[in-house]
Design a protein around this motif. Structure first.
Motif, short mmCIF file in Angstrom:
data_model
loop_
_atom_site.label_atom_id
_atom_site.label_comp_id
_atom_site.label_asym_id
_atom_site.label_seq_id
_atom_site.Cartn_x
_atom_site.Cartn_y
_atom_site.Cartn_z
N TYR A 74 0.82 -1.20 0.00
CA TYR A 74 0.00 0.00 0.00
C TYR A 74 0.86 1.27 0.00
CZ TYR A 74 -4.05 -2.96 0.97
OH TYR A 74 -5.05 -3.90 0.90
N ALA A 75 2.01 1.22 0.69
CA ALA A 75 2.89 2.38 0.71
C ALA A 75 3.41 2.69 -0.70
CB ALA A 75 4.06 2.14 1.66
N LEU A 76 3.76 1.64 -1.45
CA LEU A 76 4.22 1.84 -2.82
C LEU A 76 3.14 2.50 -3.67
CD1 LEU A 76 6.08 -1.53 -3.56
CD2 LEU A 76 7.12 0.74 -3.40
N LEU A 77 1.89 2.13 -3.40
CA LEU A 77 0.76 2.63 -4.17
C LEU A 77 0.24 3.97 -3.64
CD1 LEU A 77 -1.14 -0.75 -4.58
CD2 LEU A 77 0.01 0.53 -6.40
N GLY A 78 0.84 4.46 -2.55
CA GLY A 78 0.42 5.73 -1.98
C GLY A 78 -0.89 5.64 -1.22
N LEU A 79 -1.23 4.45 -0.74
CA LEU A 79 -2.47 4.25 0.00
C LEU A 79 -2.21 4.31 1.50
CD1 LEU A 79 -3.95 1.29 -2.08
CD2 LEU A 79 -4.61 3.70 -2.21
#
Length: 231
Positions: free
Chosen positions: A109-114
C-alpha cells in the motif's frame, strides 16, 4: 559443489518468482500455456491421484467472470453474501505470522500511496485481483470435494510447478486466494460440477515492470530461522 547450468536455470526460475500485480496485455500463446500445465502435471501426488483441475480463461470468458465477481465485490451488501468454502488463513492470528502479513500489506500500500484511512483505495486495489491484475490469462483451479488434506498438499506442488515453469518461459504469475470468496459466482460462470470446489485463481502473463507495485520484493527468513540440523 560446482554449479551447473541446469542448477543455475532451476535456481533462477525459483528465486525470480514473485507475485506480480500488474501485467501487460501481451498475449500468451496457447502452446505455451499447454506446455506449462503439462510440465506442472509432473508434480507428485499421493498414489498418483493427480487431484488438480484447471480452467483456462482468456478474452471474453475471462472478462465475463471478472465483471460478474466485481459486480458483487463492489456492492457491500452483495459482498456480504459471499464467503470462502475453506479457511485459507488461521482463524486466530499470532506472531510472527500476523507481523509478516501486516508488513507485506503495508509495504504494498505504501508503494501505491495508499494510507490506512483510504479504505476505498484499498478496496479498489483488492478488487484488481478479480481482473487478474490485467493479465491476458486467468487460471481457476478446482479440486474434487471428496479429496482430503493430503491432496491439497499435492495441489500446492502443482501450483508451484506452474509458477516455476512460467518463469522458465519469461512469464510471471500471481496466485490468488481472493477468488475463493466468490466460488458460487465462479461455479455459475464456469458451469462447475457440484463435486468441485474452487482452490484458488492465478494470473499468468508478461509482467508490466513499469508499475510501482511490481517493485515489491517480499522478505524471506534466514535459513537458521526455519531449519534445524539434527546431527
Amino acid at each position: 559443489m560446482i554449479s551447473t547450468p541446469g542448477q543455475q536455470a532451476v535456481d533462477a526460475a525459483i528465486t525470480s518468482r514473485r507475485s506480480l500485480r500488474a501485467f501487460l496485455p501481451t498475449p500468451v500463446a496457447r502452446e505455451d500455456i499447454e506446455q506449462i500445465l503439462q510440465v506442472a502435471g509432473r508434480a507428485p501426488s499421493g498414489t498418483n491421484t493427480q487431484p488438480w483441475k484447471v480452467y483456462v480463461l482468456q478474452g471474453e470468458p475471462k472478462q465475463r467472470l471478472s465483471s460478474a465477481i466485481l459486480a458483487a465485490h463492489n456492492d457491500p451488501e452483495q459482498a456480504k453474501l459471499h464467503k470462502e468454502e475453506y479457511a485459507y488463513y488461521p482463524r486466530e492470528w499470532v506472531s510472527p505470522y500476523i507481523d509478516r502479513r501486516r508488513k507485506v500489506g503495508w509495504d504494498l500500500y505504501a508503494l501505491l500511496g495508499l494510507t490506512r484511512d483510504d479504505k476505498a483505495g484499498m478496496a479498489a486495489q483488492h478488487g484488481r485481483n478479480y481482473a487478474f491484475f490485467g493479465a491476458p490469462v486467468g487460471l481457476i483451479f478446482t479440486i474434487d470435494r471428496v479429496m482430503e488434506q493430503g491432496s491439497w498438499l499435492d495441489y500446492g506442488m502443482f501450483l508451484q510447478n506452474i509458477m516455476i515453469a512460467a518463469r522458465a518461459r519469461g512469464l510471471d504469475t500471481c496466485p490468488q486466494a481472493a477468488f475463493t470468496q466468490y466460488h458460487r459466482i465462479i461455479a455459475e460462470q464456469l458451469a462447475l460440477p457440484d463435486n468441485e470446489t474452487v482452490v484458488c485463481g492465478m494470473a499468468l502473463g508478461v509482467a508490466d515492470l513499469s508499475k510501482i507495485e511490481n517493485s515489491l520484493v517480499t522478505e524471506r527468513m534466514a535459513l537458521a530461522e526455519f531449519v534445524k540440523f539434527i546431527e
